[in-house]
Design a protein around this motif. Structure first.
Motif, PDB file in Angstrom:
ATOM      1  N   UNK A 178     -25.080 -28.074  50.968  1.00 22.04           N
ATOM      2  CA  UNK A 178     -25.050 -26.643  50.633  1.00 22.04           C
ATOM      3  C   UNK A 178     -24.647 -25.705  52.035  1.00 22.04           C
ATOM      4  N   UNK A 179     -25.348 -26.311  52.909  1.00 22.33           N
ATOM      5  CA  UNK A 179     -25.012 -25.445  54.148  1.00 22.33           C
ATOM      6  C   UNK A 179     -23.575 -25.636  54.517  1.00 22.33           C
ATOM      7  N   UNK A 180     -22.908 -26.803  54.477  1.00 22.97           N
ATOM      8  CA  UNK A 180     -21.568 -26.809  55.053  1.00 22.97           C
ATOM      9  C   UNK A 180     -20.677 -26.116  53.883  1.00 22.97           C
ATOM     10  N   UNK A 181     -20.911 -26.061  52.618  1.00 23.05           N
ATOM     11  CA  UNK A 181     -20.239 -25.278  51.585  1.00 23.05           C
ATOM     12  C   UNK A 181     -20.518 -23.739  51.987  1.00 23.05           C
ATOM     13  N   UNK A 182     -21.567 -23.218  52.285  1.00 20.47           N
ATOM     14  CA  UNK A 182     -21.906 -21.818  52.597  1.00 20.47           C
ATOM     15  C   UNK A 182     -21.101 -21.420  53.720  1.00 20.47           C
ATOM     16  N   UNK A 183     -21.022 -22.595  54.878  1.00 19.61           N
ATOM     17  CA  UNK A 183     -20.352 -22.093  55.991  1.00 19.61           C
ATOM     18  C   UNK A 183     -18.915 -21.850  55.859  1.00 19.61           C
ATOM     19  N   UNK A 184     -18.302 -22.926  55.033  1.00 20.49           N
ATOM     20  CA  UNK A 184     -16.948 -22.773  54.561  1.00 20.49           C
ATOM     21  C   UNK A 184     -16.674 -21.286  53.977  1.00 20.49           C
ATOM     22  N   UNK A 185     -17.342 -21.089  53.259  1.00 19.32           N
ATOM     23  CA  UNK A 185     -17.178 -19.841  52.079  1.00 19.32           C
ATOM     24  C   UNK A 185     -17.315 -18.569  53.246  1.00 19.32           C
ATOM     25  N   UNK A 186     -18.220 -18.644  54.156  1.00 13.63           N
ATOM     26  CA  UNK A 186     -18.224 -17.590  55.247  1.00 13.63           C
ATOM     27  C   UNK A 186     -16.920 -17.631  56.063  1.00 13.63           C
ATOM     28  N   UNK A 187     -16.507 -18.921  56.468  1.00 15.47           N
ATOM     29  CA  UNK A 187     -15.267 -18.721  57.432  1.00 15.47           C
ATOM     30  C   UNK A 187     -13.829 -18.317  56.479  1.00 15.47           C
ATOM     31  N   UNK A 188     -13.920 -18.750  55.196  1.00 19.69           N
ATOM     32  CA  UNK A 188     -13.044 -18.166  54.362  1.00 19.69           C
ATOM     33  C   UNK A 188     -13.172 -16.584  53.988  1.00 19.69           C
ATOM     34  N   UNK A 189     -14.233 -16.025  53.955  1.00 18.32           N
ATOM     35  CA  UNK A 189     -14.385 -14.680  53.934  1.00 18.32           C
ATOM     36  C   UNK A 189     -13.939 -13.935  55.024  1.00 18.32           C
ATOM     37  N   UNK A 190     -14.371 -14.705  56.228  1.00 20.91           N
ATOM     38  CA  UNK A 190     -14.137 -13.834  57.521  1.00 20.91           C
ATOM     39  C   UNK A 190     -12.441 -13.931  57.996  1.00 20.91           C
ATOM     40  N   UNK A 191     -11.798 -14.698  57.543  1.00 16.38           N
ATOM     41  CA  UNK A 191     -10.429 -14.987  57.572  1.00 16.38           C
ATOM     42  C   UNK A 191      -9.788 -13.913  56.844  1.00 16.38           C
ATOM     43  N   UNK A 192     -10.353 -13.652  55.483  1.00 14.81           N
ATOM     44  CA  UNK A 192      -9.591 -12.809  54.522  1.00 14.81           C
ATOM     45  C   UNK A 192      -9.832 -11.383  54.786  1.00 14.81           C
ATOM     46  N   UNK A 193     -10.924 -10.913  55.019  1.00 13.72           N
ATOM     47  CA  UNK A 193     -11.676  -9.633  55.124  1.00 13.72           C
ATOM     48  C   UNK A 193     -11.875  -9.103  56.652  1.00 13.72           C
ATOM     49  N   UNK A 194     -10.948  -7.986  56.747  1.00 10.56           N
ATOM     50  CA  UNK A 194     -10.995  -7.440  58.048  1.00 10.56           C
ATOM     51  C   UNK A 194     -12.397  -6.817  58.481  1.00 10.56           C
ATOM     52  N   UNK A 195     -12.745  -6.791  59.799  1.00  5.76           N
ATOM     53  CA  UNK A 195     -13.875  -6.446  60.487  1.00  5.76           C
ATOM     54  C   UNK A 195     -14.186  -4.908  59.884  1.00  5.76           C
ATOM     55  N   UNK A 196     -15.368  -4.448  59.589  1.00  8.12           N
ATOM     56  CA  UNK A 196     -15.449  -2.978  59.294  1.00  8.12           C
ATOM     57  C   UNK A 196     -16.281  -2.420  60.401  1.00  8.12           C
ATOM     58  N   UNK A 252      -7.131  -2.063  52.253  1.00  2.00           N
ATOM     59  CA  UNK A 252      -7.549  -1.527  50.941  1.00  2.00           C
ATOM     60  C   UNK A 252      -6.394  -0.627  50.421  1.00  2.00           C
ATOM     61  N   UNK A 253      -5.194  -0.370  51.105  1.00  2.00           N
ATOM     62  CA  UNK A 253      -4.403   0.418  50.446  1.00  2.00           C
ATOM     63  C   UNK A 253      -4.369   1.812  50.693  1.00  2.00           C
ATOM     64  N   UNK A 254      -3.438   2.678  50.285  1.00  2.00           N
ATOM     65  CA  UNK A 254      -3.175   4.003  50.540  1.00  2.00           C
ATOM     66  C   UNK A 254      -4.268   4.995  50.129  1.00  2.00           C
ATOM     67  N   UNK A 255      -4.782   5.765  50.734  1.00  2.00           N
ATOM     68  CA  UNK A 255      -6.223   6.604  50.227  1.00  2.00           C
ATOM     69  C   UNK A 255      -7.149   6.283  50.710  1.00  2.00           C
ATOM     70  N   UNK A 256      -7.656   4.831  51.301  1.00  2.00           N
ATOM     71  CA  UNK A 256      -8.735   4.547  51.723  1.00  2.00           C
ATOM     72  C   UNK A 256      -9.072   5.362  53.003  1.00  2.00           C
ATOM     73  N   UNK A 257     -10.548   5.724  53.087  1.00  2.00           N
ATOM     74  CA  UNK A 257     -11.242   6.500  54.206  1.00  2.00           C
ATOM     75  C   UNK A 257     -12.240   5.634  54.797  1.00  2.00           C
ATOM     76  N   UNK A 258     -12.230   4.343  54.541  1.00  2.00           N
ATOM     77  CA  UNK A 258     -13.383   3.542  54.934  1.00  2.00           C
ATOM     78  C   UNK A 258     -12.817   2.789  56.486  1.00  2.00           C
ATOM     79  N   UNK A 259     -14.061   2.145  56.875  1.00  2.00           N
ATOM     80  CA  UNK A 259     -13.375   1.545  58.346  1.00  2.00           C
ATOM     81  C   UNK A 259     -14.646   1.771  59.168  1.00  2.00           C
TER      82      UNK A 259
END
Length: 217
Positions: free
Chosen positions: A11-29, A210-217
């Motif tokens: 379970x820990x290994x799966x969680x770490x893999x999921x975390x790594x996949x998220x980090x690779x796909x989602x930019x740092x806010x 996030x595409x045009x019109x995004x004001x996040x960050x």
């Protein structure tokens, strides 16, 4: 039918893999907060260099007012921005939540550092206070190095790791300028280059994701 038992290690290994996949796909806010910190405190440090080097004909006593004002301005911005983004943003990944916690801890660490240095100077006199003030830029760079290192690991980003290394290198460089007015100019450049500029780049990356019109960050 009972669900199959999943070992804790798996379970820990799966969680770490999921975390790594998220980090690779989602930019740092949080780029807006980093940008604000770099610009505000970098500007204050640049102002201090200009006053102490007499590039500006302003009394050094003004420095006692500038830094508290800048600090209050940043805290107000970070609070308001945090409330706004918290209400309007969608799902945050575990990597972003972890990085937000780290950078919040960095901010609290720097604040408690200032309080501790002030108390030490009050207890032990002006000479000790001067040494403590000279060391603060280096210690803050170490805090930033830690923040960038954790973010680099969470997001698997070479760029963030390079910022971490640069922050750690900047710490002894700043210490070498202790006692010189040039320390504040070099510190301002570090804040602009290692906080403000990366913050702006991260904001652009979030908007692109996030595409045009995004004001996040």
């Amino acid at each position: 039918m009972p669900e199959p038992h999943v070992p804790a290690e798996a379970a820990d290994i799966a969680w770490m893999r999921n975390l790594a996949a998220e980090g690779a796909a989602e930019p740092l806010r949080g780029g807006a907060t980093l940008l604000a910190a770099g610009l505000l405190f970098g500007g204050a440090s640049l102002y201090q260099w200009a006053v102490l080097s007499q590039a500006l004909p302003i009394a050094p006593s003004s420095l006692a007012i500038v830094w508290p004002i800048i600090t209050v301005a940043f805290v107000a911005f970070a609070t308001i921005h945090g409330i706004r983004t918290g209400r309007s943003s969608g799902v945050r990944t575990a990597a972003n939540r972890a990085s937000a916690t780290v950078w919040t801890s960095v901010g609290l660490g720097i604040f408690t550092l200032f309080v501790s240095m002030g108390l030490m100077g009050w207890r032990m006199g002006a000479d000790v206070s001067a040494v403590a003030l000279g060391l603060i830029p280096s210690v803050i760079m170490v805090f930033y190095g830690l923040g960038w290192a954790v973010s680099g690991a969470m997001f698997r980003s070479t760029f963030l790791w390079r910022l971490s290394v640069a922050s750690f290198v900047a710490a002894p460089v700043l210490a070498a300028f202790t006692g010189s007015t040039w320390q504040y100019l070099v510190y301002a450049l570090c804040l602009f280059g290692l906080m403000a500029l990366p913050g702006a780049l991260l904001m652009r990356k979030v908007r692109a994701a996030e595409g045009p019109g995004s004001g996040q960050g």
